[in-house]
Design a protein around this motif. Sequence first.
Motif, PDB file in Angstrom:
ATOM      1  N   THR A 131      -4.424  -0.718  18.784  1.00  0.00           N
ATOM      2  CA  THR A 131      -5.063  -1.325  17.827  1.00  0.00           C
ATOM      3  C   THR A 131      -5.008  -0.382  16.659  1.00  0.00           C
ATOM      4  N   LEU A 132      -5.400   1.098  17.029  1.00  0.00           N
ATOM      5  CA  LEU A 132      -5.753   1.914  15.873  1.00  0.00           C
ATOM      6  C   LEU A 132      -4.238   2.014  15.221  1.00  0.00           C
ATOM      7  N   VAL A 133      -3.028   1.903  15.837  1.00  0.00           N
ATOM      8  CA  VAL A 133      -1.795   2.177  15.168  1.00  0.00           C
ATOM      9  C   VAL A 133      -1.553   1.019  14.352  1.00  0.00           C
ATOM     10  N   GLU A 134      -1.808  -0.368  14.885  1.00  0.00           N
ATOM     11  CA  GLU A 134      -1.779  -1.297  14.228  1.00  0.00           C
ATOM     12  C   GLU A 134      -2.486  -1.488  12.678  1.00  0.00           C
ATOM     13  N   ASN A 135      -3.622  -1.004  13.057  1.00  0.00           N
ATOM     14  CA  ASN A 135      -4.686  -0.911  11.912  1.00  0.00           C
ATOM     15  C   ASN A 135      -3.955   0.158  10.923  1.00  0.00           C
ATOM     16  N   ALA A 136      -3.560   1.300  11.175  1.00  0.00           N
ATOM     17  CA  ALA A 136      -2.831   2.205  10.521  1.00  0.00           C
ATOM     18  C   ALA A 136      -1.566   1.575   9.503  1.00  0.00           C
ATOM     19  N   VAL A 137      -0.762   0.729  10.247  1.00  0.00           N
ATOM     20  CA  VAL A 137       0.229   0.120   9.575  1.00  0.00           C
ATOM     21  C   VAL A 137      -0.221  -1.010   8.586  1.00  0.00           C
ATOM     22  N   GLN A 138      -1.087  -1.803   9.085  1.00  0.00           N
ATOM     23  CA  GLN A 138      -1.615  -2.710   8.114  1.00  0.00           C
ATOM     24  C   GLN A 138      -2.378  -2.642   7.033  1.00  0.00           C
ATOM     25  N   HIS A 139      -3.223  -1.341   7.156  1.00  0.00           N
ATOM     26  CA  HIS A 139      -4.199  -0.835   6.189  1.00  0.00           C
ATOM     27  C   HIS A 139      -3.937   0.125   5.560  1.00  0.00           C
ATOM     28  N   GLY A 140      -2.960   0.897   5.936  1.00  0.00           N
ATOM     29  CA  GLY A 140      -2.719   2.337   5.276  1.00  0.00           C
ATOM     30  C   GLY A 140      -1.147   2.367   4.757  1.00  0.00           C
ATOM     31  N   ILE A 141      -0.155   1.968   5.550  1.00  0.00           N
ATOM     32  CA  ILE A 141       1.320   2.342   5.010  1.00  0.00           C
ATOM     33  C   ILE A 141       1.503   0.778   4.424  1.00  0.00           C
ATOM     34  N   ASP A 142       1.195  -0.189   4.754  1.00  0.00           N
ATOM     35  CA  ASP A 142       1.684  -1.530   4.150  1.00  0.00           C
ATOM     36  C   ASP A 142       1.510  -1.571   2.663  1.00  0.00           C
TER      37      ASP A 142
END
Length: 362
Positions: A272-283
């Motif tokens: 969940t932490l990693v997916e949140n970083a991708v969706q709200h940080g990297i994307d």
Amino acid sequence: MSSNPSAQLNAPAPPADWRALLGWRRVRTVAIVCALFTLLFSFGWKAPMWHLVARVFGVGLALLLVFGLFEQWPRRLPRWLPRWVLQVVAVGITVPLAFFVAFLLATAPGAPPFWQTPRLEGFMTFTFLGMLVAPWTALAALLRHREAKVEKLSVDFELERSEMARQALDARMRLLTAQAQPHFLFNTLANVEALVEAGSPRAPKLLHSLTEYLRAAVPRLDGSANTLGQELELVRAYLELMQMRMPDRLAFALHIAPGVHALNCPPMTLLTLVENAVQHGIDPSLEGGRIDVHAEALEGGRCRLRVVDTGVGLQASGGGLGTGLAALRERLLWAYGGSATLELNEVTPHGVEARIEFSEKP
């Protein structure tokens, strides 16, 4: 349990257990009372001392057997006769009968009956004191027995309530995990759809990788227990999928301390932490960024997980937790109470660090 007191008092006796007649606590209590009686009458006793000991302890044993007998027999009593009354009355009646037999057996062959001799006074003294002490001792034993029974019922109730609370917690955890699963799956499928619509040549390979990932991941998502090693496998597979979708915009690395793979970890915590970083940080970032995943064991059986991204940061992403992190925080609260922490911190010059600390055993 019946709410009618008379029904409780006159309920059938418990299943017969004749070993309870000579239970250690009962034997100890009778022995103490008999020893006090023996000490009291030893002053001025002219006959051999073993006569006194045999007489007092013989009567004590008879009272103990009568008390236990009427505790289990008869199996059913009239509604108007509580069992404890029967036991106390039986003990009271047994006192003069037992002393009568004891004095009768102690009479020498050919001697006149004890009631025609001065020994009658001793019989009356023994009987009076026995009638005074024995029923009250029986009442005290009944009271202790009832208190022990109430305490046992209270302990059983607390255990049952704890078990029900644990079951409710497990159900709540499964519900929250189920809420997080479609959130993750829908986001991943949306990424595949975007590549297909764009006609990207990477779409078939990405779809194949996603299929392989789901084949390994979905059976684990429903589990109530997980290890950090299993969670890291999911994280690596997810990041590889995301890197295939945006190869020029995402870099990642896993920094795993030795010996942490076997630690217990709530399902989908690190994912969940990693997916949140991708969706709200990297994307949302035009230039993309990097994600570093850290896992280390702390003292006292605690574990620390960190996911650091160089994405747009909290302010640019709205500063909220997002659906996945909000559900994760609630799951950690239900599973660990206040012992687990979830923190989000800004990273200079831009990005977010998500940190979780929890005990290996909740």
